[in-house]
Design a protein around this motif. Sequence first.
Motif, PDB file in Angstrom:
ATOM      1  N   VAL A 164       8.175   5.763 -23.901  1.00 13.35           N
ATOM      2  CA  VAL A 164       6.241   6.201 -23.481  1.00 13.35           C
ATOM      3  C   VAL A 164       5.121   6.223 -23.772  1.00 13.35           C
ATOM      4  CG1 VAL A 164       7.677   7.738 -25.510  1.00 13.35           C
ATOM      5  CG2 VAL A 164       6.499   8.294 -23.199  1.00 13.35           C
ATOM      6  N   GLU A 165       4.859   6.171 -22.916  1.00 17.86           N
ATOM      7  CA  GLU A 165       3.144   6.373 -23.068  1.00 17.86           C
ATOM      8  C   GLU A 165       2.868   8.453 -23.291  1.00 17.86           C
ATOM      9  OE1 GLU A 165      -1.567   4.726 -22.395  1.00 17.86           O
ATOM     10  OE2 GLU A 165       0.652   3.517 -22.438  1.00 17.86           O
ATOM     11  N   TYR A 166       2.346   8.479 -24.044  1.00 14.97           N
ATOM     12  CA  TYR A 166       1.502   9.905 -24.214  1.00 14.97           C
ATOM     13  C   TYR A 166       0.846  10.283 -23.497  1.00 14.97           C
ATOM     14  CZ  TYR A 166       6.077  11.168 -25.855  1.00 14.97           C
ATOM     15  OH  TYR A 166       8.106  11.815 -25.961  1.00 14.97           O
ATOM     16  N   ALA A 167      -0.004  11.206 -23.256  1.00 20.35           N
ATOM     17  CA  ALA A 167      -1.377  11.503 -22.997  1.00 20.35           C
ATOM     18  C   ALA A 167      -1.782  10.000 -22.136  1.00 20.35           C
ATOM     19  CB  ALA A 167      -2.485  11.104 -24.124  1.00 20.35           C
ATOM     20  N   ALA A 168      -0.424  10.327 -20.371  1.00 17.41           N
ATOM     21  CA  ALA A 168      -0.900   9.059 -19.372  1.00 17.41           C
ATOM     22  C   ALA A 168      -0.691  10.017 -18.556  1.00 17.41           C
ATOM     23  CB  ALA A 168      -0.067   7.902 -19.714  1.00 17.41           C
ATOM     24  N   GLU A 169      -1.745  10.192 -17.702  1.00 14.37           N
ATOM     25  CA  GLU A 169      -1.868  11.183 -16.841  1.00 14.37           C
ATOM     26  C   GLU A 169      -1.459  10.490 -15.377  1.00 14.37           C
ATOM     27  OE1 GLU A 169      -2.792  14.864 -14.404  1.00 14.37           O
ATOM     28  OE2 GLU A 169      -4.095  14.392 -15.722  1.00 14.37           O
ATOM     29  N   ALA A 170      -0.328  10.974 -14.525  1.00 12.57           N
ATOM     30  CA  ALA A 170      -0.097   9.665 -13.271  1.00 12.57           C
ATOM     31  C   ALA A 170      -0.907   9.617 -12.495  1.00 12.57           C
ATOM     32  CB  ALA A 170       1.512   9.457 -12.606  1.00 12.57           C
ATOM     33  N   VAL A 171      -2.298   9.291 -11.459  1.00 14.88           N
ATOM     34  CA  VAL A 171      -2.834   9.961 -10.750  1.00 14.88           C
ATOM     35  C   VAL A 171      -2.586   9.611  -9.603  1.00 14.88           C
ATOM     36  CG1 VAL A 171      -4.341  10.893 -12.705  1.00 14.88           C
ATOM     37  CG2 VAL A 171      -4.870   8.877 -11.409  1.00 14.88           C
ATOM     38  N   SER A 172      -2.147   9.023  -9.150  1.00 17.16           N
ATOM     39  CA  SER A 172      -1.787   7.357  -7.848  1.00 17.16           C
ATOM     40  C   SER A 172      -0.622   7.136  -7.945  1.00 17.16           C
ATOM     41  CB  SER A 172      -2.869   7.611  -7.042  1.00 17.16           C
ATOM     42  OG  SER A 172      -3.585   6.290  -7.651  1.00 17.16           O
ATOM     43  N   VAL A 173      -0.027   6.767  -6.848  1.00 16.44           N
ATOM     44  CA  VAL A 173       0.480   5.708  -6.432  1.00 16.44           C
ATOM     45  C   VAL A 173       0.083   4.930  -5.348  1.00 16.44           C
ATOM     46  CG1 VAL A 173       3.115   4.411  -6.116  1.00 16.44           C
ATOM     47  CG2 VAL A 173       2.902   6.385  -8.225  1.00 16.44           C
ATOM     48  N   ARG A 174       0.569   3.490  -5.742  1.00 16.35           N
ATOM     49  CA  ARG A 174      -0.342   2.363  -4.788  1.00 16.35           C
ATOM     50  C   ARG A 174       0.572   1.767  -4.441  1.00 16.35           C
ATOM     51  NH1 ARG A 174      -5.965   2.383  -6.771  1.00 16.35           N
ATOM     52  NH2 ARG A 174      -4.572   0.333  -7.933  1.00 16.35           N
ATOM     53  N   PRO A 175       1.617   1.595  -2.752  1.00 22.58           N
ATOM     54  CA  PRO A 175       2.424   0.495  -2.319  1.00 22.58           C
ATOM     55  C   PRO A 175       1.860  -0.944  -2.393  1.00 22.58           C
ATOM     56  CG  PRO A 175       1.576   1.205  -0.731  1.00 22.58           C
ATOM     57  CD  PRO A 175       0.615   2.101  -1.901  1.00 22.58           C
ATOM     58  N   VAL A 176       2.713  -1.594  -3.166  1.00 22.84           N
ATOM     59  CA  VAL A 176       2.223  -3.436  -2.654  1.00 22.84           C
ATOM     60  C   VAL A 176       3.177  -3.678  -2.343  1.00 22.84           C
ATOM     61  CG1 VAL A 176       1.855  -5.344  -4.400  1.00 22.84           C
ATOM     62  CG2 VAL A 176       1.127  -2.306  -5.309  1.00 22.84           C
ATOM     63  N   THR A 177       1.894  -4.522  -0.879  1.00 20.20           N
ATOM     64  CA  THR A 177       2.799  -5.075   0.051  1.00 20.20           C
ATOM     65  C   THR A 177       3.129  -6.952  -0.237  1.00 20.20           C
ATOM     66  OG1 THR A 177       2.631  -3.745   1.668  1.00 20.20           O
ATOM     67  CG2 THR A 177       3.096  -5.366   2.553  1.00 20.20           C
ATOM     68  N   GLU A 178       3.857  -7.924   0.133  1.00 23.73           N
ATOM     69  CA  GLU A 178       3.957  -9.145  -0.193  1.00 23.73           C
ATOM     70  C   GLU A 178       4.734  -9.434   1.361  1.00 23.73           C
ATOM     71  OE1 GLU A 178       5.158 -10.360  -3.775  1.00 23.73           O
ATOM     72  OE2 GLU A 178       2.807  -9.546  -4.354  1.00 23.73           O
ATOM     73  N   ASP A 179       4.427  -9.865   2.350  1.00 20.82           N
ATOM     74  CA  ASP A 179       4.641 -10.359   2.574  1.00 20.82           C
ATOM     75  C   ASP A 179       5.330  -9.719   3.973  1.00 20.82           C
ATOM     76  OD1 ASP A 179       4.300 -13.274   2.208  1.00 20.82           O
ATOM     77  OD2 ASP A 179       6.154 -13.388   0.840  1.00 20.82           O
ATOM     78  N   GLY A 180       5.114  -8.389   4.210  1.00 20.44           N
ATOM     79  CA  GLY A 180       4.905  -7.717   4.838  1.00 20.44           C
ATOM     80  C   GLY A 180       5.731  -6.497   4.621  1.00 20.44           C
ATOM     81  N   GLU A 181       6.322  -6.897   2.967  1.00 20.06           N
ATOM     82  CA  GLU A 181       7.066  -5.598   2.237  1.00 20.06           C
ATOM     83  C   GLU A 181       6.063  -4.713   1.127  1.00 20.06           C
ATOM     84  OE1 GLU A 181      10.621  -7.814   0.620  1.00 20.06           O
ATOM     85  OE2 GLU A 181      11.776  -8.557   2.612  1.00 20.06           O
ATOM     86  N   VAL A 182       6.829  -4.123   1.272  1.00 23.28           N
ATOM     87  CA  VAL A 182       6.452  -3.549  -0.389  1.00 23.28           C
ATOM     88  C   VAL A 182       6.987  -3.526  -1.616  1.00 23.28           C
ATOM     89  CG1 VAL A 182       5.488  -1.017  -1.225  1.00 23.28           C
ATOM     90  CG2 VAL A 182       5.331  -1.413   1.696  1.00 23.28           C
ATOM     91  N   ARG A 183       6.712  -4.162  -1.975  1.00 25.64           N
ATOM     92  CA  ARG A 183       8.056  -4.784  -3.099  1.00 25.64           C
ATOM     93  C   ARG A 183       7.160  -3.788  -4.622  1.00 25.64           C
ATOM     94  NH1 ARG A 183       8.636 -11.518  -1.934  1.00 25.64           N
ATOM     95  NH2 ARG A 183       9.345 -11.139  -0.037  1.00 25.64           N
ATOM     96  N   TYR A 184       6.390  -3.728  -4.759  1.00 26.23           N
ATOM     97  CA  TYR A 184       6.164  -2.931  -5.660  1.00 26.23           C
ATOM     98  C   TYR A 184       4.901  -1.523  -5.966  1.00 26.23           C
ATOM     99  CZ  TYR A 184       7.076  -8.314  -7.422  1.00 26.23           C
ATOM    100  OH  TYR A 184       6.674  -8.551  -7.217  1.00 26.23           O
ATOM    101  N   PHE A 185       5.396  -0.875  -6.353  1.00 27.84           N
ATOM    102  CA  PHE A 185       4.123   0.247  -6.727  1.00 27.84           C
ATOM    103  C   PHE A 185       3.779  -0.108  -7.539  1.00 27.84           C
ATOM    104  CE2 PHE A 185       7.531   2.564  -4.745  1.00 27.84           C
ATOM    105  CZ  PHE A 185       7.824   2.702  -3.815  1.00 27.84           C
ATOM    106  N   ASP A 186       1.624   0.395  -7.914  1.00 22.88           N
ATOM    107  CA  ASP A 186       1.061   0.359  -9.260  1.00 22.88           C
ATOM    108  C   ASP A 186       0.370   1.555  -9.060  1.00 22.88           C
ATOM    109  OD1 ASP A 186       1.072  -2.038  -8.899  1.00 22.88           O
ATOM    110  OD2 ASP A 186      -1.286  -2.944  -7.747  1.00 22.88           O
ATOM    111  N   VAL A 187       1.045   2.156 -10.144  1.00 29.64           N
ATOM    112  CA  VAL A 187       0.483   3.541 -11.103  1.00 29.64           C
ATOM    113  C   VAL A 187      -0.678   3.270 -11.700  1.00 29.64           C
ATOM    114  CG1 VAL A 187       1.890   5.407 -12.592  1.00 29.64           C
ATOM    115  CG2 VAL A 187       3.401   3.450 -10.870  1.00 29.64           C
ATOM    116  N   VAL A 188      -1.229   4.469 -11.561  1.00 34.70           N
ATOM    117  CA  VAL A 188      -2.525   4.561 -11.739  1.00 34.70           C
ATOM    118  C   VAL A 188      -2.373   5.888 -12.908  1.00 34.70           C
ATOM    119  CG1 VAL A 188      -4.837   4.971 -11.520  1.00 34.70           C
ATOM    120  CG2 VAL A 188      -3.808   3.932  -9.334  1.00 34.70           C
ATOM    121  N   SER A 189      -2.777   5.598 -14.093  1.00 31.34           N
ATOM    122  CA  SER A 189      -2.705   6.643 -14.694  1.00 31.34           C
ATOM    123  C   SER A 189      -4.143   7.242 -15.991  1.00 31.34           C
ATOM    124  CB  SER A 189      -0.950   6.301 -15.947  1.00 31.34           C
ATOM    125  OG  SER A 189      -1.291   5.572 -16.635  1.00 31.34           O
TER     126      SER A 189
END
Length: 442
Positions: free
Chosen positions: A128-153
């Motif tokens: 775990v990383e403390y003092a890390a507030e997740a502020v947004s989540v972005r879908p990552v699309t490859e070949d038409g599929e959302v395969r990952y999420f990018d979590v911005v903290s």
Amino acid sequence: MTTLQSGPDSVYDVLGIGFGPANLALAIALHERGAAPDRGAALRAGFLERQPRFGWHRGMLIDDATMQVSFLKDLVTMRDPTSDFSFLCYLRERGRLVDFLNQKTLFPLRVEFHDYLEWAAARVGHLVEYAAEAVSVRPVTEDGEVRYFDVVSRDPAAPGRPTVRRTRALCLATGLEPRLPPGAVLSDLVWHSSELLPKVERLTRSGRPVRRAVVLGAGQSAAETVDYLHRTLPDAEICSVFAKYGYTPADDSPFANRIFDPEAVDLFYGAPAEVKQSLFDYHRSTNYSVVDMDLIESLSRTMYQERVQGRQRLRMLNVSRIREVEAGDRDVRVTVEFLPTGAREQLTADVLVYATGYRPQSIGDHLGEVAKLCLRDDEDALRVGRDHRVETASNVTAGLYLQGATEHTHGLASTLLSTTAVRAGEISSDLFARHSARVPRE
């Protein structure tokens, strides 16, 4: 302090947002199966927590308050009674196992159970990383599929330096947020009960006399707040305002408690919508707006003793609602209406506490555009599988798991500790199964 790896080449199999008891239990389940935040682990996992250290309802850690759930419903026992992360193993390490057994109780002090949670969290601190507030989540699309999420903290103390981490799955366990009446505004004189202890401590340090405190609410937190203020502010009148005729006892009888059994989740999940609603209505008295009978009787005794002694500091303004609140710099004027007659009384108070409960945080507050990829039912509620995985659009292969926001699909225990260990095991098993199926292709 642990700092989880980041960057485009650092892909996690699962990232958890929030690190209260739910995701702590998941971290333990993953850790016991070999998960770690490092590349090469059986499954790569990490958790983000906005607080600078572990904490769970710290503002209500009243010294003599006990848990309302058995210690056996800890982080692991219902999933694996042999785990060394159990409450009993914690007691053994703290040197209090025999002493606790001699108390002949299933319900430890809340401060003790919090210490247990901190003890367990420290043992999986590498995840775990403390003092890390997740502020947004972005879908990552490859070949038409959302395969990952990018979590911005970001670190709440340094919001100008965001960090991005990529993951194949998210587990959202952001807990509950205080529920306030419409239009309520918090201040130094107007609090939510979740801030009780630090606010009272600050008030006591200020030396400002408190002549009257008003508490709104009829549940366990409200009754505990009334009792604590009455004991802590010996010169103050404590007014408890609620719409009921009296506090309602919690139904903790053996048969009613079966609604929290792991097997009850299967029955609830598969039931028609009208049956789910009926079960919720029938058994809401196990958890919502109810109070432990011991505390009800204690408050009643206190009121009677004060009547006998001729100095009544504890007042129950029942069948009443707060209609107006006017907060000034030095006091709060609270207008209370007695519902049967409509008569109104204005109370000048030094403190107003809203002990009005909690509600799940909106998924959209954390997921942003990812929330648009989630499927919803006819009531606009999220569709969630029995494995606690949110159903998503057909082109989404990245996973999203929910902990604590699934009462509509998984029942009353969703926001409670009762099935936390079992649910953590179910999510862990699903993550490992999907990981094993994917690895040979990579």
